[in-house]
Each structure stands twice: as structure tokens, then as C-alpha cells.
Design an enzyme around this catalytic site. Structure first.
Site, PDB file in Angstrom:
ATOM      1  N   SER A   1      -2.760 -41.356  -2.754  1.00 55.25           N
ATOM      2  CA  SER A   1      -3.545 -41.010  -3.952  1.00 55.25           C
ATOM      3  C   SER A   1      -4.859 -41.785  -3.961  1.00 55.25           C
ATOM      4  CB  SER A   1      -2.761 -41.340  -5.223  1.00 55.25           C
ATOM      5  OG  SER A   1      -1.659 -40.478  -5.313  1.00 55.25           O
TER       6      SER A   1
ATOM      7  N   GLU B   1      -8.143 -45.927  -6.321  1.00 51.54           N
ATOM      8  CA  GLU B   1      -7.009 -46.746  -5.888  1.00 51.54           C
ATOM      9  C   GLU B   1      -7.219 -47.141  -4.419  1.00 51.54           C
ATOM     10  OE1 GLU B   1      -3.193 -45.159  -6.949  1.00 51.54           O
ATOM     11  OE2 GLU B   1      -2.238 -46.053  -5.194  1.00 51.54           O
TER      12      GLU B   1
HETATM   13  C1  LIG Z   1       0.959 -40.446   2.619  1.00 48.00           C
HETATM   14  C2  LIG Z   1       0.783 -41.623   1.690  1.00 48.00           C
HETATM   15  C3  LIG Z   1       1.522 -41.704   0.522  1.00 48.00           C
HETATM   16  C4  LIG Z   1       1.370 -42.794  -0.349  1.00 48.00           C
HETATM   17  N1  LIG Z   1       2.129 -42.844  -1.473  1.00 48.00           N
HETATM   18  C5  LIG Z   1       1.992 -43.905  -2.326  1.00 48.00           C
HETATM   19  C6  LIG Z   1       2.804 -43.991  -3.510  1.00 48.00           C
HETATM   20  O1  LIG Z   1       3.653 -43.165  -3.781  1.00 48.00           O
HETATM   21  N2  LIG Z   1       2.617 -45.057  -4.325  1.00 48.00           N
HETATM   22  C7  LIG Z   1       1.694 -46.032  -4.047  1.00 48.00           C
HETATM   23  O2  LIG Z   1       1.572 -46.991  -4.833  1.00 48.00           O
HETATM   24  N3  LIG Z   1       0.919 -45.974  -2.930  1.00 48.00           N
HETATM   25  C8  LIG Z   1       1.049 -44.937  -2.069  1.00 48.00           C
HETATM   26  N4  LIG Z   1       0.291 -44.881  -0.920  1.00 48.00           N
HETATM   27  C9  LIG Z   1      -0.731 -45.922  -0.660  1.00 48.00           C
HETATM   28  C10 LIG Z   1      -0.246 -47.085   0.217  1.00 48.00           C
HETATM   29  O3  LIG Z   1       0.782 -46.668   1.081  1.00 48.00           O
HETATM   30  C11 LIG Z   1       0.264 -48.259  -0.625  1.00 48.00           C
HETATM   31  O4  LIG Z   1      -0.761 -48.759  -1.444  1.00 48.00           O
HETATM   32  C12 LIG Z   1       0.803 -49.385   0.265  1.00 48.00           C
HETATM   33  O5  LIG Z   1       1.602 -50.224  -0.532  1.00 48.00           O
HETATM   34  C13 LIG Z   1      -0.284 -50.212   0.954  1.00 48.00           C
HETATM   35  O6  LIG Z   1       0.347 -51.101   1.877  1.00 48.00           O
HETATM   36  P1  LIG Z   1      -0.378 -51.499   3.247  1.00 48.00           P
HETATM   37  O7  LIG Z   1       0.455 -52.519   3.919  1.00 48.00           O
HETATM   38  O8  LIG Z   1      -0.696 -50.297   4.030  1.00 48.00           O
HETATM   39  O9  LIG Z   1      -1.692 -52.176   2.676  1.00 48.00           O
HETATM   40  P2  LIG Z   1      -3.167 -52.063   3.285  1.00 48.00           P
HETATM   41  O10 LIG Z   1      -3.647 -50.663   3.119  1.00 48.00           O
HETATM   42  O11 LIG Z   1      -3.204 -52.642   4.642  1.00 48.00           O
HETATM   43  O12 LIG Z   1      -3.964 -53.009   2.291  1.00 48.00           O
HETATM   44  C14 LIG Z   1      -4.110 -52.678   0.929  1.00 48.00           C
HETATM   45  C15 LIG Z   1      -4.676 -53.911   0.207  1.00 48.00           C
HETATM   46  O13 LIG Z   1      -3.700 -54.951   0.260  1.00 48.00           O
HETATM   47  C16 LIG Z   1      -4.260 -56.135   0.862  1.00 48.00           C
HETATM   48  N5  LIG Z   1      -3.180 -56.764   1.625  1.00 48.00           N
HETATM   49  C17 LIG Z   1      -2.376 -56.194   2.544  1.00 48.00           C
HETATM   50  N6  LIG Z   1      -1.469 -57.091   2.989  1.00 48.00           N
HETATM   51  C18 LIG Z   1      -1.726 -58.254   2.323  1.00 48.00           C
HETATM   52  C19 LIG Z   1      -1.140 -59.557   2.342  1.00 48.00           C
HETATM   53  N7  LIG Z   1      -0.089 -59.864   3.109  1.00 48.00           N
HETATM   54  N8  LIG Z   1      -1.668 -60.505   1.521  1.00 48.00           N
HETATM   55  C20 LIG Z   1      -2.736 -60.235   0.715  1.00 48.00           C
HETATM   56  N9  LIG Z   1      -3.324 -59.024   0.666  1.00 48.00           N
HETATM   57  C21 LIG Z   1      -2.814 -58.044   1.453  1.00 48.00           C
HETATM   58  C22 LIG Z   1      -5.422 -55.644   1.726  1.00 48.00           C
HETATM   59  O14 LIG Z   1      -6.388 -56.666   1.887  1.00 48.00           O
HETATM   60  C23 LIG Z   1      -5.941 -54.488   0.889  1.00 48.00           C
HETATM   61  O15 LIG Z   1      -6.806 -54.977  -0.121  1.00 48.00           O
HETATM   62  C24 LIG Z   1       0.434 -43.810  -0.034  1.00 48.00           C
HETATM   63  C25 LIG Z   1      -0.295 -43.725   1.169  1.00 48.00           C
HETATM   64  C26 LIG Z   1      -0.119 -42.662   2.026  1.00 48.00           C
HETATM   65  C27 LIG Z   1      -0.899 -42.598   3.288  1.00 48.00           C
END
Ligand SMILES: Cc1cc2nc3c(=O)[nH]c(=O)nc-3n(C[C@H](O)[C@H](O)[C@H](O)COP(=O)(O)OP(=O)(O)OC[C@H]3O[C@@H](n4cnc5c(N)ncnc54)[C@H](O)[C@@H]3O)c2cc1C
Length: 327
Positions: free
Chosen positions: A251, A323
Site C-alpha cells: 500500500s 506509507e
Molecule cells: C505485496 C506487499 C504487500 C504488503 N502488505 C502489507 C500489509 O498488509 N501491511 C503492512 O503494514 N505493510 C505491507 N507491506 C509493506 C511492507 O511489507 C511492510 O511495511 C514491512 O513490514 C516492511 O519490512 P521490511 O523489512 O521490508 O522493511 P524495509 O522496507 O527494508 O524498511 C522499511 C523502513 O524500516 C526501516 N528499518 C528496517 N529494518 C530496520 C531495523 N532493523 N531497525 C531500524 N529501522 C529499520 C528502514 O530504514 C525503513 O525506514 C506490503 C508490501 C508488499 C510488497
């Protein structure tokens, strides 16, 4: 002028550094959006000390840096990132918190029979946490089945899936404070006042999340069969909604109760579904998803974000808040 070469040499040659460090690393393939150029340096430590060592050196050399988990909520830039990407990808494991080893501030908590604490390193994929729960008959995390990304990223974002926020199952966490050049490690029991819809105490706070401990419940007998069944149900629902048909970051805009409708619906009502700029498109099947249909660039995504914000503002008077995060 930043001296990346000396940074790389220092880390590579440090006896106590465990992990990987590479230069001019392509970012697109590392993100779910498949967008972005290269990172000048990409470092993925394997243990606490290696993160501390890396962060200390980054601060000492005043290098620009960015923390990345699964890169599933990120849009990497079209131009090379002249900085260090600090990745948690090699820092991954899930385990049951040893019963005899509870810190003092846990003792005051009134644990119920069948309560189980599960601790994950920041880079643990959410899918691994869900699998761990299925294998160990633990309920509480099923709604997060199919959520891309890592535990650390989900904690930072306070990810929300099927009406459940990650903070609903968090008990305790540890983080490194990188506003302090010593990079001290802190720990804390969750304080619900610090958490809200898509809000966590890690945002805008110079904190690298190192571990997250979840409070889950062990099920017995027939009831435990529901854990795998429900996890599958949530994953299937995502598949049916088209979440994985194209590269995306999920999203694009937060929802806001005051709008009276989900952001995707408002975008749909502006007639924007299917609108394409360059290689990015507002998904024809989901108003709040921007998808990469053909070699999209960050600038294409940005243009679609601005278009949706403008049209929704004109039609409804609401300001959509992103977001997804542009690096
Ligand atoms: C197909 C799809 C569906 C999704 N559905 C949802 C959903 O249903 N609900 C939802 O909330 N999100 C959803 N998302 C978004 C995403 O998956 C979430 O926000 C997820 O939790 C991000 O985790 P990440 O490890 O990929 O973080 P990243 O994308 O790598 O980072 C996101 C943020 O977190 C910070 N970060 C990451 N790791 C750390 C750490 N260890 N310490 C401090 N900061 C950190 C980064 O600096 C950045 O600012 C979706 C994404 C996709 C592609």
C-alpha cells in the site's frame, strides 16, 4: 568528500567483523519494487558486535547511511546512492526465549499458562516467524503470514495486517542508539503509549532495531491445527487480491479513519486505477497499490504519488500521507 574506500578497507580487514561488504551493489533486485540504481557500499553484518562496529565507523567517518530490512516498503533512487546501505539480511533467527533467563523487568509480568516468548533477530523474515509459530504450535502471528519483509522492518513500520498491528503481539525489544557514537544497546518492555497505527518508537529516533520478542500462546490438541490453516488463509487472501502479481511496495498511502473510506477507494473514485506514468501504474486491481509494469523508475512512482495526492485533495479535500518510503 566521503572516503568510502577507507571505510570498506577498515570493515573488511577488521578481525571481529562478521558479514559481507560490497561496493557499487545493484539495489533494484534487492527490493520488492525492483526499482533503483546502485549503492556505493552495501554492508550486511551477522552479529551484534559487527553492527556496532559498522555503525561506529559510519558515524566516525560521517558517512550517509540507510538501514534496510527486506526493502518491501522502499523506493530506491534512480541515481546511485552515495552512502552505505546497512542491511539486516544476515542477522536472522527465531527462538523461544529461555524460561530460566527472564530479565528482571519481565518478572513483574503476570505470564499465563501457555504464554510463550519468541525472540527474533531484526533480519528474520516475517515468513520465518510465521513458520516457526506453526512448527511450535504458537498462535498470535497468523495474520502476518504472507507479509513481505523482516521483523525489524515490520516493527519500525508497526505493520498492520488484517486488523492486527505488530505491536499487538510485541512484548519486548532491543535496539542500538546511533545518536550516541558508542552505539549502546538498549532494551525495553513495550509501552503501548509509544505505538499507534503505523507508528513505532523507532521512527525518527536514530534507533537500529536489533531484536523483537513476541508474546504468543501455545495451543494444544485439535486447536493447534488452526494455526497453519489460518496462516494459509491469510496468505491466500493476499494472493487473490493480486498482491504478488507485479513488483510493488504494498500500500502506497496510509489509511485515515477521518477520510471515512480507505485511501485506495478514494483513489479509485478519482478514476485513477490503471493510470500509468513511465513504467509505473496505479494497479487496475487495487487503488492503493502502485505496480512496476515495465522498468519503472522512482520518478515514475513519485509522479503517480503526487497525481493521486492532487486528485484526492481536489475531489475530497483530504491529504493522502505516504506509507512507502523514498530513499
Ligand atoms: C505485496 C506487499 C504487500 C504488503 N502488505 C502489507 C500489509 O498488509 N501491511 C503492512 O503494514 N505493510 C505491507 N507491506 C509493506 C511492507 O511489507 C511492510 O511495511 C514491512 O513490514 C516492511 O519490512 P521490511 O523489512 O521490508 O522493511 P524495509 O522496507 O527494508 O524498511 C522499511 C523502513 O524500516 C526501516 N528499518 C528496517 N529494518 C530496520 C531495523 N532493523 N531497525 C531500524 N529501522 C529499520 C528502514 O530504514 C525503513 O525506514 C506490503 C508490501 C508488499 C510488497
Amino acid at each position: 568528500m566521503e572516503d568510502f574506500s577507507s571505510f570498506v578497507t577498515y570493515i573488511k580487514n577488521h578481525d571481529n567483523f562478521k558479514g559481507t561488504i560490497t561496493e557499487n551493489e545493484a539495489l533494484a533486485q534487492k527490493s520488492t519494487f525492483k526499482i533503483g540504481a546502485n549503492a556505493r557500499v552495501f554492508v550486511a553484518p551477522e552479529d551484534y558486535y559487527s553492527f556496532q562496529l559498522t555503525l561506529r565507523r559510519i558515524l566516525a567517518q560521517k558517512l550517509p547511511f540507510f538501514i534496510v530490512g527486506g526493502a518491501s516498503n522502499l523506493v530506491f533512487p534512480d541515481d546511485d546512492f552515495q552512502g552505505v546501505i546497512l542491511s539486516s539480511r544476515n542477522f536472522s533467527d527465531a527462538m523461544i526465549f529461555p524460561k530460566g533467563d527472564l530479565p528482571e523487568d519481565f518478572e513483574a509480568y503476570n505470564f499465563q499458562k501457555d504464554d510463550v516468548l519468541v525472540t527474533c533477530f531484526a533480519g528474520t523474515p516475517m515468513a520465518q516467524l510465521v513458520d516457526f509459530c506453526i512448527k511450535n504450535d504458537l498462535t498470535g502471528a497468523e495474520e502476518f503470514a504472507g507479509l513481505p519483509g523482516t521483523v525489524g522492518g515490520a516493527a519500525f513500520m508497526n505493520a498492520r495486517c488484517f486488523e492486527k498491528s505488530l505491536s499487538d503481539i510485541i512484548f519486548y525489544y532491543t535496539w542500538m542508539d546511533y545518536s550516541d557514537p558508542d552505539i549502546p544497546l538498549h532494551h525495553e518492555r513495550i509501552n503501548p503509549a509509544d505505538w499507534d497505527y503505523k507508528k513505532s518508537p523507532f521512527q525518527n529516533n536514530n534507533r537500529f532495531v536489533t531484536t523483537v520478542t513476541f508474546l504468543l500462546k501455545r495451543l494444544h490438541g485439535d486447536a493447534k491445527m488452526q494455526i497453519a490453516k489460518n496462516s494459509r488463509k491469510y496468505t491466500l487472501e493476499r494472493l487473490e487480491k493480486g498482491h504478488f502479481k507485479y513488483p510493488s511496495a504494498g500500500s502506497v498511502f496510509k489509511n485515515n479513519h477521518d477520510f471515512g473510506a480507505p485511501s485506495g477507494k478514494l483513489i479509485d473514485q478519482c478514476g485513477l486505477k490503471g493510470t500509468q506514468i513511465g513504467g509505473a501504474q496505479i494497479a487496475p486491481f487495487h487503488g492503493n497499490f502502485i505496480i512496476n509494469v515495465e522498468n519503472a523508475r522512482a520518478s515514475d512512482v513519485k509522479a503517480l504519488v503526487e497525481l493521486a495526492q492532487k486528485k484526492v485533495k481536489e475531489k475530497f479535500g483530504f491529504q493522502l500521507e505516504t506509507e512507502i518510503i523514498f530513499l
